[in-house]
Design a protein around this motif. Structure first.
Motif, mmCIF file in Angstrom:
data_model
loop_
_atom_site.group_PDB
_atom_site.id
_atom_site.type_symbol
_atom_site.label_atom_id
_atom_site.label_comp_id
_atom_site.label_asym_id
_atom_site.label_seq_id
_atom_site.Cartn_x
_atom_site.Cartn_y
_atom_site.Cartn_z
ATOM 1 N N THR A 140 0.868 -1.169 0.000
ATOM 2 C CA THR A 140 0.000 0.000 0.000
ATOM 3 C C THR A 140 0.903 1.215 0.000
ATOM 4 N N GLY A 141 0.476 2.268 -0.672
ATOM 5 C CA GLY A 141 1.284 3.474 -0.725
ATOM 6 C C GLY A 141 0.597 4.564 -1.520
ATOM 7 N N ARG A 142 1.311 5.667 -1.709
ATOM 8 C CA ARG A 142 0.790 6.824 -2.438
ATOM 9 C C ARG A 142 1.508 6.989 -3.765
ATOM 10 N N CYS A 143 0.735 7.324 -4.800
ATOM 11 C CA CYS A 143 1.322 7.638 -6.108
ATOM 12 C C CYS A 143 2.155 8.913 -5.967
ATOM 13 N N THR A 144 3.371 8.891 -6.476
ATOM 14 C CA THR A 144 4.245 10.066 -6.391
ATOM 15 C C THR A 144 4.104 10.967 -7.615
ATOM 16 N N GLN A 145 3.308 10.532 -8.576
ATOM 17 C CA GLN A 145 3.098 11.291 -9.812
ATOM 18 C C GLN A 145 1.828 10.750 -10.459
ATOM 19 N N ASP A 146 1.336 11.453 -11.460
ATOM 20 C CA ASP A 146 0.216 10.933 -12.233
ATOM 21 C C ASP A 146 0.706 9.748 -13.072
ATOM 22 N N ALA A 147 -0.104 8.715 -13.164
ATOM 23 C CA ALA A 147 0.242 7.544 -13.969
ATOM 24 C C ALA A 147 0.243 7.917 -15.454
ATOM 25 N N VAL A 148 1.051 7.207 -16.234
ATOM 26 C CA VAL A 148 1.113 7.430 -17.678
ATOM 27 C C VAL A 148 0.994 6.095 -18.408
ATOM 28 N N ILE A 149 0.459 6.156 -19.628
ATOM 29 C CA ILE A 149 0.385 4.983 -20.506
ATOM 30 C C ILE A 149 1.436 5.168 -21.591
ATOM 31 N N ARG A 150 2.236 4.130 -21.801
ATOM 32 C CA ARG A 150 3.224 4.163 -22.884
ATOM 33 C C ARG A 150 2.841 3.132 -23.933
ATOM 34 N N ASP A 151 3.014 3.516 -25.189
ATOM 35 C CA ASP A 151 2.829 2.597 -26.309
ATOM 36 C C ASP A 151 4.188 2.018 -26.668
ATOM 37 N N LEU A 152 4.302 0.712 -26.637
ATOM 38 C CA LEU A 152 5.570 0.060 -26.953
ATOM 39 C C LEU A 152 5.643 -0.271 -28.436
ATOM 40 N N ALA A 153 6.838 -0.500 -28.919
ATOM 41 C CA ALA A 153 7.045 -0.833 -30.329
ATOM 42 C C ALA A 153 6.302 -2.109 -30.716
ATOM 43 N N SER A 154 6.082 -2.988 -29.749
ATOM 44 C CA SER A 154 5.369 -4.242 -30.008
ATOM 45 C C SER A 154 3.876 -4.032 -30.210
ATOM 46 N N GLY A 155 3.382 -2.805 -29.947
ATOM 47 C CA GLY A 155 1.965 -2.528 -30.053
ATOM 48 C C GLY A 155 1.232 -2.651 -28.730
ATOM 49 N N LYS A 156 1.906 -3.165 -27.701
ATOM 50 C CA LYS A 156 1.295 -3.296 -26.378
ATOM 51 C C LYS A 156 1.346 -1.953 -25.654
ATOM 52 N N LYS A 157 0.452 -1.804 -24.679
ATOM 53 C CA LYS A 157 0.416 -0.603 -23.855
ATOM 54 C C LYS A 157 0.709 -0.992 -22.415
ATOM 55 N N VAL A 158 1.430 -0.109 -21.713
ATOM 56 C CA VAL A 158 1.757 -0.367 -20.319
ATOM 57 C C VAL A 158 1.566 0.907 -19.507
ATOM 58 N N LEU A 159 0.880 0.762 -18.366
ATOM 59 C CA LEU A 159 0.708 1.856 -17.422
ATOM 60 C C LEU A 159 1.921 1.860 -16.505
ATOM 61 N N SER A 160 2.453 3.031 -16.201
ATOM 62 C CA SER A 160 3.587 3.153 -15.282
ATOM 63 C C SER A 160 3.293 4.236 -14.253
ATOM 64 N N VAL A 161 3.643 3.954 -13.005
ATOM 65 C CA VAL A 161 3.510 4.934 -11.923
ATOM 66 C C VAL A 161 4.492 4.551 -10.821
ATOM 67 N N ASN A 162 5.019 5.543 -10.129
ATOM 68 C CA ASN A 162 5.870 5.302 -8.968
ATOM 69 C C ASN A 162 5.028 5.447 -7.714
ATOM 70 N N VAL A 163 5.284 4.583 -6.721
ATOM 71 C CA VAL A 163 4.511 4.574 -5.486
ATOM 72 C C VAL A 163 5.472 4.656 -4.304
ATOM 73 N N ALA A 164 5.158 5.553 -3.351
ATOM 74 C CA ALA A 164 5.928 5.680 -2.115
ATOM 75 C C ALA A 164 5.300 4.780 -1.062
#
Length: 121
Positions: free
Chosen positions: A10-34
């Protein structure tokens, strides 16, 4: 005995989450958590990189704003990379299978925050 790779936090997001589009066509959400650990003089904060793949990540990205408290569960993995300056780094990343929103974030007060019908993704 079989090995088990399960990480819950359990923790707090240190930033707004972002979605990245990969070269493979897949999408991944990324966020850092404290994540806080210990107490008193032994208290410290760990910063964990969290990612969620595919459609589930796309659905939750609008809810993961800086300050949002979340609970998550998934598998931890290790990645190594080298900066442009040649310095080697090691990151630990949690590929989450479940994220639950635990509280409304104290994000931008003038901006209405969406309320999910089910806080578990």
């Amino acid at each position: 005995m079989a090995d088990l790779n399960s990480f819950a936090f359990t923790g707090r997001c240190t930033q707004d989450a972002v979605i990245r589009d990969l070269a493979s066509g897949k999408k991944v959400l990324s966020v850092n958590v404290a994540v806080n650990t210990g107490y008193g003089d032994y208290k410290k904060t760990l910063f964990i990189k969290v990612q969620m793949w595919g459609e589930r990540g796309e659905k939750i990205v609008d809810y993961l704003k800086k300050g949002q408290v979340i609970a998550g569960q998934g598998e931890m993995s290790r990645s190594e990379w080298t900066s442009k300056e040649g310095k080697a780094y090691v990151d630990f990343v949690v590929d989450v299978s479940n994220i639950q929103l635990l509280s409304s974030c104290s994000c931008k007060k003038d901006e209405p925050q969406p309320e999910p019908e089910d806080p578990t993704f």
